[in-house]
Design a protein around this motif. Structure first.
Motif, PDB file in Angstrom:
ATOM      1  N   ILE A 214      -1.891  32.171  46.258  1.00  0.00           N
ATOM      2  CA  ILE A 214      -2.538  30.873  46.483  1.00  0.00           C
ATOM      3  C   ILE A 214      -4.055  31.051  46.569  1.00  0.00           C
ATOM      4  O   ILE A 214      -4.821  30.287  45.967  1.00  0.00           O
ATOM      5  CB  ILE A 214      -1.991  30.207  47.763  1.00  0.00           C
ATOM      6  N   LYS A 215      -4.487  32.060  47.315  1.00  0.00           N
ATOM      7  CA  LYS A 215      -5.928  32.318  47.436  1.00  0.00           C
ATOM      8  C   LYS A 215      -6.546  32.601  46.076  1.00  0.00           C
ATOM      9  O   LYS A 215      -7.644  32.116  45.763  1.00  0.00           O
ATOM     10  CB  LYS A 215      -6.171  33.501  48.384  1.00  0.00           C
ATOM     11  N   ARG A 216      -5.843  33.368  45.268  1.00  0.00           N
ATOM     12  CA  ARG A 216      -6.362  33.711  43.936  1.00  0.00           C
ATOM     13  C   ARG A 216      -6.482  32.462  43.060  1.00  0.00           C
ATOM     14  O   ARG A 216      -7.513  32.249  42.418  1.00  0.00           O
ATOM     15  CB  ARG A 216      -5.441  34.734  43.265  1.00  0.00           C
ATOM     16  N   LYS A 217      -5.450  31.632  43.060  1.00  0.00           N
ATOM     17  CA  LYS A 217      -5.455  30.439  42.212  1.00  0.00           C
ATOM     18  C   LYS A 217      -6.469  29.398  42.679  1.00  0.00           C
ATOM     19  O   LYS A 217      -7.036  28.659  41.859  1.00  0.00           O
ATOM     20  CB  LYS A 217      -4.054  29.821  42.171  1.00  0.00           C
ATOM     21  N   LEU A 218      -6.688  29.335  43.994  1.00  0.00           N
ATOM     22  CA  LEU A 218      -7.627  28.345  44.529  1.00  0.00           C
ATOM     23  C   LEU A 218      -9.028  28.927  44.712  1.00  0.00           C
ATOM     24  O   LEU A 218      -9.913  28.244  45.224  1.00  0.00           O
ATOM     25  CB  LEU A 218      -7.114  27.801  45.872  1.00  0.00           C
ATOM     26  N   LYS A 219      -9.168  30.203  44.294  1.00  0.00           N
ATOM     27  CA  LYS A 219     -10.474  30.887  44.376  1.00  0.00           C
ATOM     28  C   LYS A 219     -11.003  30.917  45.817  1.00  0.00           C
ATOM     29  O   LYS A 219     -12.174  30.614  46.092  1.00  0.00           O
ATOM     30  CB  LYS A 219     -11.485  30.226  43.444  1.00  0.00           C
ATOM     31  N   LEU A 220     -10.118  31.282  46.730  1.00  0.00           N
ATOM     32  CA  LEU A 220     -10.468  31.429  48.136  1.00  0.00           C
ATOM     33  C   LEU A 220     -10.454  32.915  48.487  1.00  0.00           C
ATOM     34  O   LEU A 220      -9.605  33.661  48.006  1.00  0.00           O
ATOM     35  CB  LEU A 220      -9.473  30.662  49.010  1.00  0.00           C
TER      36      LEU A 220
END
Length: 238
Positions: A214-220
């Motif tokens: 999720i962090k990778r996809k949302l650039k977090l």
């Protein structure tokens, strides 16, 4: 002999006719965790001559029990449920009762959920803001074997099949898989990893893997950043 006397003298036939008329009604299971919403939907449905709200449930587990016990013709379900996501209910119903249609009635953004509902095996999506007439139209259309979505979603799906990609604002959250979206929503509800793992019946390592994706996809970059983003998203979608 007068016809009215003939009918009056055959109460057995009258009772049989009444039972046949009752059986002709399509039976609907309402799945929603808000009692007032269930009551409102039941009143709307029971006002129709051809429909009957035969049973209710407020969790996925209870809904599956009601399906086995009451044999409804249609499941009317929300996305947000206390024990599991409504998408998971659709997948379970599709696997266990492939001929039983599920129509989603939800307050969530249809641009994010309508296509997910169809991919999961659902037969339609209706916003809770839609009027009663539209909901009844959707119910009857799904019961007749068709699919019901809004004109906006229908156009987008047809454009996609035709190879067209109309310009529109796409939320990064739309990139998430169904399971990642479920984890993201629970993070936004301030659920800890252990609670998420228990609720979704998965290991803590699997939850952490989903958090990383999720962090990778949302650039977090960090966990606190993910939590803050998830909380704001959940608040915005209520």
């Amino acid at each position: 002999m007068a016809l009215w006397w003939f009918v009056r003298c055959q109460p057995g036939r009258e009772r049989v006719a009444m039972k046949k008329r009752a059986k002709a009604k399509k039976r609907i299971l309402i799945v929603d965790d808000h009692p007032m919403m269930r009551q409102g939907l039941a009143q709307l449905i029971n006002h129709e001559a051809d429909l009957l709200a035969c049973c209710e449930a407020d969790t996925v587990a209870q809904a599956l029990k009601r399906i086995n016990a009451d044999k409804p013709d249609l499941v009317l379900a929300d996305i947000s449920l206390p024990d599991r996501n409504g998408l998971e209910l659709i997948k379970d119903v599709h696997a266990l009762h492939p001929r039983l249609p599920v129509l989603v009635v939800s307050m969530h953004d249809e641009s994010l959920y309508a296509e997910r509902v169809l991919r999961a095996g659902g037969r339609g999506y209706v916003s809770k803001e839609t009027g009663g007439d539209k909901l009844l139209e959707a119910i009857r259309r799904v019961l007749s074997g068709q699919i019901y979505v809004s004109e906006t979603v229908s156009t987008r799906l047809l454009d996609s099949l035709a190879g067209k990609h109309p310009a529109r604002t796409v939320s990064p959250v739309e990139q998430l898989t169904d399971r990642e979206l479920e984890v993201f929503t629970l993070i936004g509800q301030a659920r800890e990893t252990k609670e998420i793992a228990r609720r979704l019946n998965m290991s803590g390592k699997t939850v952490e893997a989903h958090r990383a994706a999720i962090k990778r996809k949302l650039k977090l970059k960090t966990g606190p950043e993910l939590t803050r983003h998830a909380v704001l998203w959940v608040e915005a979608t209520r």
